[in-house]
Design a protein around this motif. Sequence first.
Motif, short mmCIF file in Angstrom:
data_model
loop_
_atom_site.label_atom_id
_atom_site.label_comp_id
_atom_site.label_asym_id
_atom_site.label_seq_id
_atom_site.Cartn_x
_atom_site.Cartn_y
_atom_site.Cartn_z
N GLN A 68 0.87 -1.30 0.05
CA GLN A 68 -0.09 0.14 -0.06
C GLN A 68 0.98 1.34 0.12
O GLN A 68 0.75 2.40 -0.55
CB GLN A 68 -0.88 -0.11 1.28
CG GLN A 68 -1.79 0.93 1.34
CD GLN A 68 -2.98 0.83 0.18
OE1 GLN A 68 -3.46 -0.27 -0.27
NE2 GLN A 68 -3.08 1.73 -0.68
N GLU A 69 1.92 1.23 0.80
CA GLU A 69 3.01 2.24 0.76
C GLU A 69 3.46 2.70 -0.69
O GLU A 69 3.52 3.96 -0.84
CB GLU A 69 4.21 2.01 1.72
CG GLU A 69 3.68 1.73 3.00
CD GLU A 69 3.04 0.82 3.42
OE1 GLU A 69 3.20 -0.56 2.77
OE2 GLU A 69 2.43 0.87 4.36
N LEU A 70 3.85 1.86 -1.51
CA LEU A 70 4.27 1.81 -2.68
C LEU A 70 2.99 2.53 -3.61
O LEU A 70 3.44 3.75 -4.55
CB LEU A 70 4.97 0.71 -3.47
CG LEU A 70 5.64 1.06 -4.78
CD1 LEU A 70 6.62 2.05 -4.83
CD2 LEU A 70 6.27 -0.54 -5.36
N ARG A 71 2.11 1.90 -3.50
CA ARG A 71 0.76 2.62 -4.33
C ARG A 71 0.55 4.16 -3.65
O ARG A 71 0.50 4.73 -4.81
CB ARG A 71 -0.48 1.80 -3.89
CG ARG A 71 -0.67 0.66 -4.40
CD ARG A 71 -2.24 0.01 -4.34
NE ARG A 71 -2.42 -1.50 -4.90
CZ ARG A 71 -2.35 -1.72 -6.07
NH1 ARG A 71 -2.69 -0.55 -6.96
NH2 ARG A 71 -2.60 -3.04 -6.58
N ASN A 72 0.68 4.32 -2.52
CA ASN A 72 0.62 5.60 -2.36
C ASN A 72 1.63 6.71 -2.68
O ASN A 72 1.64 7.77 -3.06
CB ASN A 72 0.38 5.85 -0.72
CG ASN A 72 -0.77 5.23 -0.30
OD1 ASN A 72 -1.70 4.98 -0.97
ND2 ASN A 72 -0.68 4.99 1.18
N GLU A 73 2.95 5.92 -2.81
CA GLU A 73 4.10 6.83 -3.18
C GLU A 73 3.80 7.02 -4.52
O GLU A 73 4.35 8.01 -5.03
CB GLU A 73 5.31 6.02 -3.03
CG GLU A 73 6.51 6.82 -3.30
CD GLU A 73 7.82 5.50 -3.02
OE1 GLU A 73 7.74 4.64 -1.94
OE2 GLU A 73 8.84 5.87 -3.67
N GLY A 74 3.37 6.03 -5.37
CA GLY A 74 2.92 6.28 -6.88
C GLY A 74 2.02 7.43 -7.12
O GLY A 74 2.21 8.29 -7.98
N VAL A 75 1.07 7.58 -6.44
CA VAL A 75 -0.16 8.58 -6.33
C VAL A 75 0.58 9.69 -6.26
O VAL A 75 0.10 10.99 -6.77
CB VAL A 75 -1.29 8.08 -5.29
CG1 VAL A 75 -2.13 9.36 -5.18
CG2 VAL A 75 -1.95 6.89 -5.84
N ASP A 76 1.45 9.99 -5.07
CA ASP A 76 1.95 11.16 -4.85
C ASP A 76 2.92 11.58 -5.82
O ASP A 76 2.56 12.73 -6.41
CB ASP A 76 2.76 10.80 -3.60
CG ASP A 76 3.45 12.14 -3.03
OD1 ASP A 76 2.73 13.11 -2.74
OD2 ASP A 76 4.67 12.32 -2.92
N ALA A 77 3.81 10.81 -6.40
CA ALA A 77 4.50 11.17 -7.71
C ALA A 77 3.71 11.57 -8.65
O ALA A 77 4.31 12.73 -9.39
CB ALA A 77 5.52 9.95 -8.06
N LEU A 78 2.83 10.90 -9.13
CA LEU A 78 1.91 11.26 -10.26
C LEU A 78 1.24 12.69 -10.05
O LEU A 78 1.23 13.47 -10.81
CB LEU A 78 0.76 10.08 -10.61
CG LEU A 78 1.48 9.03 -11.29
CD1 LEU A 78 0.58 7.84 -11.15
CD2 LEU A 78 1.78 9.17 -12.93
N SER A 79 0.61 12.80 -8.81
CA SER A 79 -0.21 14.15 -8.54
C SER A 79 0.81 15.28 -8.64
O SER A 79 0.44 16.36 -8.73
CB SER A 79 -0.98 13.99 -7.13
OG SER A 79 0.17 14.05 -6.18
N ARG A 80 2.09 15.00 -8.28
CA ARG A 80 3.08 16.26 -8.40
C ARG A 80 3.73 16.26 -9.84
O ARG A 80 4.45 17.20 -9.95
CB ARG A 80 4.14 15.93 -7.30
CG ARG A 80 3.56 16.13 -5.88
CD ARG A 80 4.88 16.18 -4.78
NE ARG A 80 5.40 14.56 -4.71
CZ ARG A 80 6.66 14.26 -5.01
NH1 ARG A 80 7.42 15.15 -5.65
NH2 ARG A 80 6.95 13.21 -4.87
#
Length: 339
Positions: A68-80
């Motif tokens: 889940q942490e990696l999913r969240n990291e991906g969401v964060d990177a894409l949103s920025r």
Amino acid sequence: MRYVRIEKAKPNMILAKPLYDSVNRVLLVAGTIMTQDYIQRLSGRGLDGFYIEDDLAKDIDVRDNITQELRNEGVDALSRGDLDACMEVAEKIVEQIMSHPPISIDMIDLRTYDDYTYRHSVNVAVISTIIGLKLGYNKNTLVQLSTSAMLHDVGKQMLKTQILNKQGSLTQEEYDHVKQHPQLAFNILRKRMDISSKVRAGVLSHHENEDGSGYPIGFAGDEIYIYAKIIHVADVFDALISKRPYKPPYARSEAVEYLMGACDRLFDRKIVEVFVQCVSIYPLGTEVLLSDGREGIVAANSNPLRPVIRLFDGEEVDLSDSDRYRNITIIPETDAILV
Ligand SMILES: [Fe+2]
């Protein structure tokens, strides 16, 4: 644990996996006892369902293909819009999947309407990587494929948000605007010398169809780069099984049927065949309705089309036992909701 659709959620159910909002803040932690208020709010945010712990499903372990942490990291990177961070996440996705090669894609990603776009791109990267692994790709190739999939829709950042978020059908002019996003993404990536031309080719052609009817160029068959063919299948599958403001989610069985029906027209037949071997048509822990009217959850699915169903009274029905259960079929979940 088992998955409960929001329509069937009840107070006092115990949440098995945390829920996040679109900026990765924890909405509810695992172990939360659900209330009517929580359920209503989650329903309003467009969540399709969540995983719960209960006695019936305590031995069913639903594993995600990445943390889940990696999913969240991906969401964060894409949103920025941070390309370097996206490339790092794409590589980590490959590493996590290679370190625990998945038997199947079982886990249902828990998404609301607001965070659909970014979570969808992470999902497309996960599904594409699993297809690539099944095709025998080495790590370098998988990282390129995963990167291409993570970035496939970055061009949408340059589209008008009111058109992207429009509920209801688009006018021809609006559709033409949306169709620019592969080319826009290609232009963004072209400025980066450290991004392979293969990654760009996957992004540019992810809406091309086998028969030449896609966009932006109208490539057909072998003219379409292989990464794009894989991303196309992963993209459409994930979009079909997602709940959106304008449509309910397709059952996985229906989504797979759609992909198979569109082979040679929209999709490469070989890629669809490989994909079907990777995905659970009846994911572990999901509810099903049997044709004899009984309901239960999927307890084992090593036989993909004839899984073991645990009924709500605890009895197990092994549909692969053709002598006993030959006449029983599974009613697709979207139809089941309407019953
Ligand atoms: Fe796209």
